[in-house]
Design a protein around this motif. Sequence first.
Motif, PDB file in Angstrom:
ATOM      1  N   THR A  28       0.830  -1.203   0.000  1.00 20.38           N
ATOM      2  CA  THR A  28       0.000   0.000   0.000  1.00 20.38           C
ATOM      3  C   THR A  28       0.868   1.258   0.000  1.00 20.38           C
ATOM      4  OG1 THR A  28      -0.086   0.200   2.408  1.00 20.38           O
ATOM      5  CG2 THR A  28      -1.794  -1.183   1.351  1.00 20.38           C
ATOM      6  N   MET A  29       0.211   2.377  -0.217  1.00 18.83           N
ATOM      7  CA  MET A  29       0.901   3.662  -0.137  1.00 18.83           C
ATOM      8  C   MET A  29       1.398   3.906   1.290  1.00 18.83           C
ATOM      9  SD  MET A  29       0.968   4.826  -3.186  1.00 18.83           S
ATOM     10  CE  MET A  29       1.465   6.517  -2.936  1.00 18.83           C
ATOM     11  N   GLU A  30       0.716   3.352   2.286  1.00 22.40           N
ATOM     12  CA  GLU A  30       1.185   3.482   3.665  1.00 22.40           C
ATOM     13  C   GLU A  30       2.498   2.719   3.855  1.00 22.40           C
ATOM     14  OE1 GLU A  30      -0.572   3.411   8.163  1.00 22.40           O
ATOM     15  OE2 GLU A  30      -1.393   1.940   6.761  1.00 22.40           O
ATOM     16  N   ASP A  31       2.655   1.588   3.194  1.00 20.87           N
ATOM     17  CA  ASP A  31       3.925   0.856   3.254  1.00 20.87           C
ATOM     18  C   ASP A  31       5.051   1.695   2.646  1.00 20.87           C
ATOM     19  OD1 ASP A  31       2.737  -1.454   4.419  1.00 20.87           O
ATOM     20  OD2 ASP A  31       2.090  -2.133   2.426  1.00 20.87           O
ATOM     21  N   LEU A  32       4.758   2.381   1.545  1.00 17.26           N
ATOM     22  CA  LEU A  32       5.753   3.274   0.939  1.00 17.26           C
ATOM     23  C   LEU A  32       6.087   4.419   1.888  1.00 17.26           C
ATOM     24  CD1 LEU A  32       7.512   4.017  -1.492  1.00 17.26           C
ATOM     25  CD2 LEU A  32       5.526   5.210  -2.453  1.00 17.26           C
ATOM     26  N   HIS A  33       5.070   4.995   2.497  1.00 17.28           N
ATOM     27  CA  HIS A  33       5.275   6.049   3.509  1.00 17.28           C
ATOM     28  C   HIS A  33       6.206   5.542   4.613  1.00 17.28           C
ATOM     29  CE1 HIS A  33       4.281   8.509   7.074  1.00 17.28           C
ATOM     30  NE2 HIS A  33       3.853   7.397   7.642  1.00 17.28           N
ATOM     31  N   GLU A  62      -4.360  14.273  -3.883  1.00 22.83           N
ATOM     32  CA  GLU A  62      -3.744  13.913  -2.610  1.00 22.83           C
ATOM     33  C   GLU A  62      -4.138  12.506  -2.175  1.00 22.83           C
ATOM     34  OE1 GLU A  62      -3.364  15.634   1.949  1.00 22.83           O
ATOM     35  OE2 GLU A  62      -4.994  16.359   0.677  1.00 22.83           O
ATOM     36  N   ILE A  63      -3.186  11.801  -1.595  1.00 15.62           N
ATOM     37  CA  ILE A  63      -3.426  10.524  -0.919  1.00 15.62           C
ATOM     38  C   ILE A  63      -2.879  10.717   0.486  1.00 15.62           C
ATOM     39  CG2 ILE A  63      -2.993   8.047  -0.890  1.00 15.62           C
ATOM     40  CD1 ILE A  63      -2.372   8.368  -3.950  1.00 15.62           C
ATOM     41  N   SER A  64      -3.768  10.762   1.462  1.00 16.89           N
ATOM     42  CA  SER A  64      -3.420  11.195   2.809  1.00 16.89           C
ATOM     43  C   SER A  64      -3.215  10.020   3.763  1.00 16.89           C
ATOM     44  CB  SER A  64      -4.549  12.088   3.338  1.00 16.89           C
ATOM     45  OG  SER A  64      -4.240  12.572   4.616  1.00 16.89           O
ATOM     46  N   LEU A  65      -2.401  10.248   4.778  1.00 21.53           N
ATOM     47  CA  LEU A  65      -2.191   9.251   5.817  1.00 21.53           C
ATOM     48  C   LEU A  65      -3.429   9.130   6.702  1.00 21.53           C
ATOM     49  CD1 LEU A  65      -0.222   7.254   7.143  1.00 21.53           C
ATOM     50  CD2 LEU A  65       0.661   9.162   8.501  1.00 21.53           C
ATOM     51  N   GLU A  80      -5.579   2.370   2.345  1.00 22.71           N
ATOM     52  CA  GLU A  80      -6.612   1.790   1.482  1.00 22.71           C
ATOM     53  C   GLU A  80      -6.240   1.845   0.006  1.00 22.71           C
ATOM     54  OE1 GLU A  80     -10.020   4.151   2.403  1.00 22.71           O
ATOM     55  OE2 GLU A  80     -10.285   3.269   4.394  1.00 22.71           O
ATOM     56  N   THR A  81      -5.069   2.377  -0.305  1.00 21.75           N
ATOM     57  CA  THR A  81      -4.667   2.587  -1.695  1.00 21.75           C
ATOM     58  C   THR A  81      -3.468   1.713  -2.026  1.00 21.75           C
ATOM     59  OG1 THR A  81      -5.418   4.888  -1.522  1.00 21.75           O
ATOM     60  CG2 THR A  81      -4.020   4.328  -3.395  1.00 21.75           C
ATOM     61  N   ASN A  82      -3.661   0.803  -2.966  1.00 21.25           N
ATOM     62  CA  ASN A  82      -2.556  -0.054  -3.402  1.00 21.25           C
ATOM     63  C   ASN A  82      -1.569   0.748  -4.229  1.00 21.25           C
ATOM     64  OD1 ASN A  82      -3.517  -2.368  -2.175  1.00 21.25           O
ATOM     65  ND2 ASN A  82      -4.673  -2.997  -3.980  1.00 21.25           N
TER      66      ASN A  82
END
Length: 171
Positions: A28-33, A62-65, A80-82
């Motif tokens: 996910t984008m959170e993993d990238l973060h 925007e894709i927010s935390l 929630e975003t792959n």
Amino acid sequence: MIYRFRVILDNETEDDVFRDLEIKETDTMEDLHNIITQSFGFDGTEIASFYLSDDQWNQGEEISLFDMSDGMNEVRLMNETNLSDTVHEAQTKLIYVYDFLSMWTFYVELAEIAEEDEGVDYPNLIFVQGQVPDDAPERIFEAERDEFDCEFDDAYDIDDYDNLDFNENWN
């Protein structure tokens, strides 16, 4: 598949500060973060957002935390975003902002899509260049006078109410 990214700190110093990292396309984008914050030595507890970007690094969606919209607007969230739904061969650039008070800003670019290497744990930090400064680089937000479609006359003194050329009882 593995995405290889170069993440560059937007700074005004002489030294280049960047990290090269690998992450699974299914993350996910959170993993990238998380890998970005860890690879630059941040604790990851501050507010952060990714922004889709074009080739000129203009900030887009925007894709927010965290969802801080109070239900007013629909917000894409990192968890929630792959990654593969956001970054691909046609969309290779992102802007990442960490800690909205300090405004740590990073340029994130997909450098390569590769096969997974057996025996490697992902995400994976593969290269480090430069030291992160103690403080975020100072951001200067200035607009050029020509960027606005209004006329502004430097001859006006806004503190001189008698000569501003409007009716005092206009409403």
